[in-house]
Design a protein around this motif. Structure first.
Motif, mmCIF file in Angstrom:
data_model
loop_
_atom_site.group_PDB
_atom_site.id
_atom_site.type_symbol
_atom_site.label_atom_id
_atom_site.label_comp_id
_atom_site.label_asym_id
_atom_site.label_seq_id
_atom_site.Cartn_x
_atom_site.Cartn_y
_atom_site.Cartn_z
ATOM 1 N N ALA A 97 2.147 -6.302 -2.016
ATOM 2 C CA ALA A 97 2.930 -5.155 -1.549
ATOM 3 C C ALA A 97 2.742 -4.918 -0.057
ATOM 4 O O ALA A 97 3.707 -4.660 0.676
ATOM 5 N N ALA A 98 1.504 -4.974 0.420
ATOM 6 C CA ALA A 98 1.230 -4.722 1.841
ATOM 7 C C ALA A 98 1.912 -5.768 2.722
ATOM 8 O O ALA A 98 2.579 -5.434 3.712
ATOM 9 N N LYS A 99 1.760 -7.022 2.356
ATOM 10 C CA LYS A 99 2.354 -8.085 3.174
ATOM 11 C C LYS A 99 3.874 -8.061 3.093
ATOM 12 O O LYS A 99 4.563 -8.370 4.077
ATOM 13 N N GLU A 100 4.407 -7.663 1.940
ATOM 14 C CA GLU A 100 5.861 -7.548 1.825
ATOM 15 C C GLU A 100 6.403 -6.452 2.744
ATOM 16 O O GLU A 100 7.455 -6.628 3.381
ATOM 17 N N GLU A 101 5.695 -5.332 2.814
ATOM 18 C CA GLU A 101 6.151 -4.238 3.678
ATOM 19 C C GLU A 101 6.091 -4.631 5.150
ATOM 20 O O GLU A 101 6.973 -4.289 5.935
#
Length: 911
Positions: free
Chosen positions: A816-820
């Motif tokens: 999720a963090a890297k996608e954002e």
């Protein structure tokens, strides 16, 4: 079914309440009394209103306190009060998304839950608009919170994550277990955060019944403090709260009384951890009880560094590394808790017996007038410090209201002032008996004199407080506008004979308070090589004795003067912070001068300090947060050992501290410390001439023998990497990612990068992209966000994101963090995101400008680096003029996932 049906009726009734309110004539709150500047009003629906005006503030706070906490929870409801607190940041029928609105407005907001109360507060820059909105919002969520099942399901994992963070603290878990053993029936034995099972199984309609029972005006107190228009505040309270009807339900009073303990109890807790701790609990009194103040003072007499009886027999003899106590501010008969940290090389069971042996002496010790005077001075200093910080005072009043009535705080202070050694002796003999103690096994005994808690009814509390008038009202401090223009108009600078630059900010602070902050950079990178560990310990030893005063005398005098001096050394700079009062400023600075020029650094104090530090560090060896933040810095900087910029492992730091010798401390003190390259700022209503003379007397002849050269860090480009660190049997985990780049605050890209960080991870009240995705949308992190480090004097900058999580959610959080981040880099932000985050960022800066520490930081930055005050406003103007394309382009220019170093710490073997 009957309860569900009733809940449905109540839910439907709320939908039509707003239209009913609109038809009612707003009520004018009724004046009740004024106790030492706290003005009390009430509404016909039972709401209590307290106004605490302070024109010297530039901020205001609205704090609403509900008389409901974990004490009011029934079977299957453990943690419900705390869970409800989380839910009230979701949405209301009339205003919508509460968290987004708080985010958009900036400022500081929070909610907390404790044994007897729950509170919500907002600190904003003073304005009629912010005042009106805060009161309207709190009135709306008092009765119109939506409490949706979908929101509750998302919040379960967030609260569970908060629970797990607490489970990583050995001292905290031990305290929880001791309390649950000490109490047979009363809910003070239960953790406020509650049972994980109860939290995860409760349904929204059950939570709503709890909400509608306790979140009513007759069970609440609204506190408004700081700088605000009193008439408008009363108008808004009447307009928004006055239309809420008094509920027809009658609140059932809690009636559980904890029976007298009839034997010493023991707890042995075995679980993963890296520190050894001993804890001791005695049942004591409620906050309203006359014994409470005496017990508090006795706690200080027993544990204070360096005068405490237990401190002398346990810490000074190096049987333990530290000891502390605390006594909660509570409605019913409470407890006093002693926490003891044990070095890893000690036998914890032997230490437990040592602690019990010393505790057995408490009741028979003959206490002196000096003991009482010393404790009173320290406690009164703390009381005055809180009272003279109006915003903190209003929030701190939460606990006292939860204990029964806000005036109990004044009665407590009065009781402290009247204490005698006979009072101390009496409570020592009454409460500190082995059969009233929990450290751990039932021991049959005859003819015990048992301690029975005293019950106080609401009627008794009313009788105690209804006619209390308090002391004479203090002089109100003059208004001080939170603006750079006003700061400049009230700023005077000067230079001491040895080159120290100083600034005086002329400002009245409530109670005649004076704050000071000094920065003394010393020496050079070469001469400091390998010496910063000794310097860090030196800073902690500067109050342990001089050629003229013992450690005890120094601490006693500072307490009597209601003053504090704090030292810290980091890399190349000794920082000193002073808190005192106008009439005591000269004497406190004379004490500081004595510490800087005549300290002796006793060998036993060095040994104790290193033991205390290393005991703390040992407890961090497998703490995910400590390990992760240490490792991310080690991974992204490659300095050699000995460099002032080198980051050691926790074990390396422990080993380094063990090797420090007194001779190294003394050498650093005599040959490297000095003030001739320093700066300092003082805030208070002081005379410029006398302040200059005092500063000259303190620092004017204090010079370093080592040549000063500013040390600058080296730039290291980060590389893409992912490192896992296993911390066995830890309930919580940490994820970090860092990207380094070249930028200083003069860089034309800096304003745009500030806003890029706001929108991506730092801005608002959990509304930026990373926290919104990880916490609000997916509920996989208790806390997530980002921060930047862009220096003034060099271009070694960095951006870091963080997330706290359950170890089993590592993959989800990482994704999720890297996608954002990737989404922001690919598609950019929207103009609406930029606009909303600018408003909250701007409001947050204005709020900070109303804080004395911010004023001193601005002044010291100007004095040390020549950065003009106007830069504060100039940055705001530059940010305001930004276009969204500029922000997006700068984000892409400096951030890249191909350059992000990531570290994950936790027990990732958990299933």
């Amino acid at each position: 079914m009957k309860n569900l049906f009733l809940s449905g009726i109540l839910c439907c009734s709320l939908v039509s309440l707003s239209s009913v309110y609109a038809q009612k004539k707003p009520e004018v709150p009724k004046y009740i009394t004024n106790v030492e500047g706290v003005k009390e009003y009430s509404l016909n629906n039972g709401l209590k209103v307290l106004l605490i005006p302070d024109a010297s503030q530039s901020n205001m706070v609205v704090n609403i306190v509900y008389n409901v906490g974990s004490r009011n929870e029934g079977y299957g409801e453990k943690g419900m009060a705390h869970l409800l607190e989380h839910m009230l940041f979701k949405s209301t029928k009339n205003l919508g998304d509460i968290k987004k609105m708080l985010s958009d407005k900036g400022g500081n907001a929070n909610g907390t839950t404790w044994l007897d109360r729950t509170n919500y507060y907002e600190v904003f820059p003073s304005s009629d608009e912010n005042l009106k909105w805060s009161i309207e919002m709190e009135a709306d969520r008092m009765v119109n919170a939506t409490i949706l099942q979908t929101d509750l399901e998302k919040e379960f994992s967030v609260v569970r994550n908060e629970f797990e963070i607490g489970e990583n603290n050995p001292d905290g878990v031990l305290q929880e277990r001791i309390l649950s053993t000490a109490y047979l029936w009363h809910n003070y034995g239960n953790s406020t955060i509650g049972s994980k099972e109860d939290i995860e199984r409760v349904k929204a309609n059950t939570l709503r019944v709890f909400y509608e029972k306790y979140y009513q005006p007759d069970n609440a107190t609204v506190i408004i403090a700081g700088k605000f228009d009193e008439q408008k505040a009363l108008q808004y309270v009447g307009q928004y709260f006055g239309v809420i009807p008094r509920p027809k339900r009658v609140l059932d009073k809690t009636y559980t009384i904890e029976p007298a303990q009839d034997g010493e109890k023991f707890v042995e807790l075995k679980r993963a951890g890296d520190s050894k701790n001993v804890g001791v609990v005695y049942h004591t009194a409620s906050y309203a009880d006359k014994d409470y103040a005496a017990i508090d003072a006795l706690g200080e007499i027993l544990t204070a560094d360096p005068s405490g009886y237990l401190y002398k027999t346990l810490v000074e003899t190096q049987k333990v590394s530290s000891i502390y106590f605390w006594q909660p501010t509570v409605r019913d008969a409470g407890y006093i808790y002693f926490g003891v940290a044990v070095p890893n090389d000690k036998d914890v069971k032997a230490v437990q017996q040592n602690v019990r042996d010393e505790m057995d002496k408490i009741g028979s010790t003959k206490y002196t007038d000096q003991d009482v005077s010393r404790a009173k001075a320290k406690i009164i200093k703390q009381i005055e410090a809180v009272k003279n910080n109006t915003i903190s005072y209003a929030i701190n009043m939460t606990e006292i209201i939860g204990a029964g009535d806000y005036r109990l705080g004044f009665l407590y202070r009065d009781a402290i002032e009247k204490l005698t050694k006979e009072d101390i002796q009496r409570v020592a003999e009454k409460y500190f008996r082995s059969n009233n103690r929990t450290v751990g096994v039932f021991i049959p005994s005859k003819e015990e004199i048992r301690v029975k808690p005293v019950e106080y009814t609401d009627e008794q509390l009313v009788a105690f407080t209804k006619d209390y008038k308090g002391k004479a009202l203090e002089k109100e401090a003059a208004p001080f506008e939170a603006s750079i223009k006003n700061l400049k108009q009230n700023f005077a600078e000067g230079k001491l004979s040895n080159g120290v630059k100083y600034g005086l900010i002329k400002k009245e602070i409530k109670g005649g308070k004076v704050q000071a902050s000094f920065k003394f950079p010393v020496s050079n990178e070469k001469d400091l090589n390998g010496k910063t560990d000794a310097a860090g310990i030196l800073a902690q030893l500067l109050k342990t004795g001089t050629k003229t005063q013992t450690k005890e005398q120094i601490q006693d005098r500072l307490d009597q003067l209601k003053s504090s001096i704090y030292f810290n050394f980091s890399r190349q700079t000794l920082s000193i912070n002073v808190s005192t009062y106008k009439e005591n400023f000269k004497e406190v600075m004379a004490i500081l001068g004595d510490l800087l020029t005549n300290s002796t650094f006793p060998e036993n104090e060095l040994t104790k300090t290193i033991s205390e530090y290393n005991t703390y560090l040992e407890s961090s060896l497998n703490d995910p947060q400590s390990v992760a933040f240490t490792e991310i810095t080690r991974q992204t900087t490659k300095y050699p050992k000995g460099s002032i910029f080198y980051t050691p492992t926790i074990q390396e730091q422990i080993d380094a501290f063990k090797k420090i010798k007194q001779s190294e401390i003394v050498d650093f003190y005599k040959n490297i410390l000095g003030g001739n390259n320093g700066v300092g700022s003082v805030v208070g209503d002081l005379d410029a001439k006398s302040t200059a003379e005092i500063l000259e007397s303190t620092f004017g002849k204090w010079n370093s023998k080592s040549k000063y050269e500013m040390a600058l860090p080296t730039y290291f480009e980060t590389q893409k990497s992912d490192k896992d660190i296993i911390t066995p049997d830890k309930e919580n985990a940490v994820a970090l990612g860092r990207i380094s780049f070249k930028m200083d605050r003069k860089n034309p890209d800096y304003p745009a990068f500030v806003m890029a960080n706001e929108v991506l991870g730092s801005g608002g009240f959990l509304s930026a992209r990373i926290p919104m995705r990880l916490r609000e949308k997916e509920g996989i992190s208790y806390g997530a966000g980002s921060f930047i480090d862009v220096p003034i004097t060099n271009d070694t900058a960095s951006w870091t994101y963080y997330a706290f999580l359950n170890p089993t959610k590592k993959s989800a959080v990482e994704t999720a963090a890297k996608e954002e981040i990737a989404k922001a880099l690919k598609d950019g932000f929207t103009a609406e995101e930029l606009k909303s985050n600018f408003v909250s960022w701007q409001n947050d800066r204005k709020t900070k400008l109303g804080i004395d520490n911010t004023l001193m930081d601005l002044a010291n930055t100007y004095l040390q680096y020549g950065i003009p005050f106007e830069d504060y406003d100039n940055l705001e103007e530059k940010v305001k003029a930004l276009k969204v394309d500029e922000v997006n382009n700068v984000l892409k220019k400096y951030l890249s996932l191909d350059k992000m170093t990531s570290v994950y710490a936790g027990d990732f073997n958990k299933k």
